[in-house]
Design an enzyme around this catalytic site. Sequence first.
Site, mmCIF file in Angstrom:
data_model
loop_
_atom_site.group_PDB
_atom_site.id
_atom_site.type_symbol
_atom_site.label_atom_id
_atom_site.label_comp_id
_atom_site.label_asym_id
_atom_site.label_seq_id
_atom_site.Cartn_x
_atom_site.Cartn_y
_atom_site.Cartn_z
ATOM 1 N N ASN A 71 0.801 -1.223 0.000
ATOM 2 C CA ASN A 71 0.000 0.000 0.000
ATOM 3 C C ASN A 71 0.840 1.282 0.000
ATOM 4 O O ASN A 71 0.385 2.297 -0.524
ATOM 5 C CB ASN A 71 -0.925 -0.025 1.232
ATOM 6 C CG ASN A 71 -1.502 1.344 1.555
ATOM 7 O OD1 ASN A 71 -2.450 1.813 0.925
ATOM 8 N ND2 ASN A 71 -0.909 2.030 2.542
ATOM 9 N N TYR A 104 3.899 8.714 -11.594
ATOM 10 C CA TYR A 104 2.953 7.955 -10.747
ATOM 11 C C TYR A 104 2.117 6.990 -11.600
ATOM 12 O O TYR A 104 1.923 5.830 -11.230
ATOM 13 C CB TYR A 104 2.085 8.977 -10.017
ATOM 14 C CG TYR A 104 1.120 8.447 -8.987
ATOM 15 C CD1 TYR A 104 1.558 8.090 -7.714
ATOM 16 C CD2 TYR A 104 -0.237 8.350 -9.268
ATOM 17 C CE1 TYR A 104 0.661 7.647 -6.757
ATOM 18 C CE2 TYR A 104 -1.147 7.907 -8.318
ATOM 19 C CZ TYR A 104 -0.696 7.558 -7.062
ATOM 20 O OH TYR A 104 -1.590 7.118 -6.114
#
Length: 242
Positions: free
Chosen positions: A88, A153
């Site tokens: 995560n 990203y």
Amino acid sequence: MKYALVTGGSRGIGRAICISLAEMGYHILINYKSKNKEAHNTLELIKENNGSGELLKFDVADQVDIEKTLGSWINNNKDGYIEVLINNAGIRKDNLMIWMEKTEWNEVLNTNLNSFFYVTRLVLKDMLVNKYGRIVNIVSLSGITGLPGQTNYSAAKAGIIGATKALAREIGKKKVTVNAVAPGFIKTDMTKELNENEHKSQIPLARFGEPEEVAHIVAFLASEKASYITGQVISINGGLST
Ligand code: NDP
């Protein structure tokens, strides 16, 4: 003892996932990089719910740190194994491609993508030997549609989506599942500078999501009930993209 490792468990989506997995009976290894107080808060919240956990501080972008810290934990805890891994931890360093610095590219790729390789391969062996495991990777809508200002990203998250699908095919026979969860806008520190009112008109459910809403789907994918789901990318974005 059943163990689950959540990277980036000190805050935001990771914290909510830690709490949900602890409710399922897992002893939670709460990974984080720097925010000790926040990580302790996550542990306190787990304990208030009668759950158990411990802090495991390492930098997911640093292979040496991971092998030292997580590797030692694995060697010292032969009573069980990490049967649930939630990759995560993540960061954003947005910039237009034309202005993007090499460090912005490398830091985002190291933290969001290379971390998957460094962490997962350490815990995978025990999952395969025990013929049970659940891996859930937190990706992003940005990795599916691509978003301007986020070439680094989007590339990292799209990379994880590819790795999720490949690894799922590689290890399915060992009863280890690998899935990805792709959130849209979720209310955490990562999105705190965004104005929800400005964005909500694009979102069919007309609001940002809560970390707990992401944690519910992650907990399901991490449970025994999700035994016939692997290699999938589950979106949770209020209908922003279908
Ligand atoms: P936050 O910024 O709220 O929290 C980030 C967490 O990651 C913190 O626990 C932080 O630790 C940890 N972390 C960051 N870098 C490292 C590192 N190098 N090593 C170990 N831990 C690290 O983020 P969110 O909760 O919003 O995001 C969680 C995940 O969800 C990320 O992968 C993100 O890309 C993804 N996501 C988030 C969305 C959103 O709208 N919020 C949308 C789509 C995807 P520390 O506290 O010590 O700094």
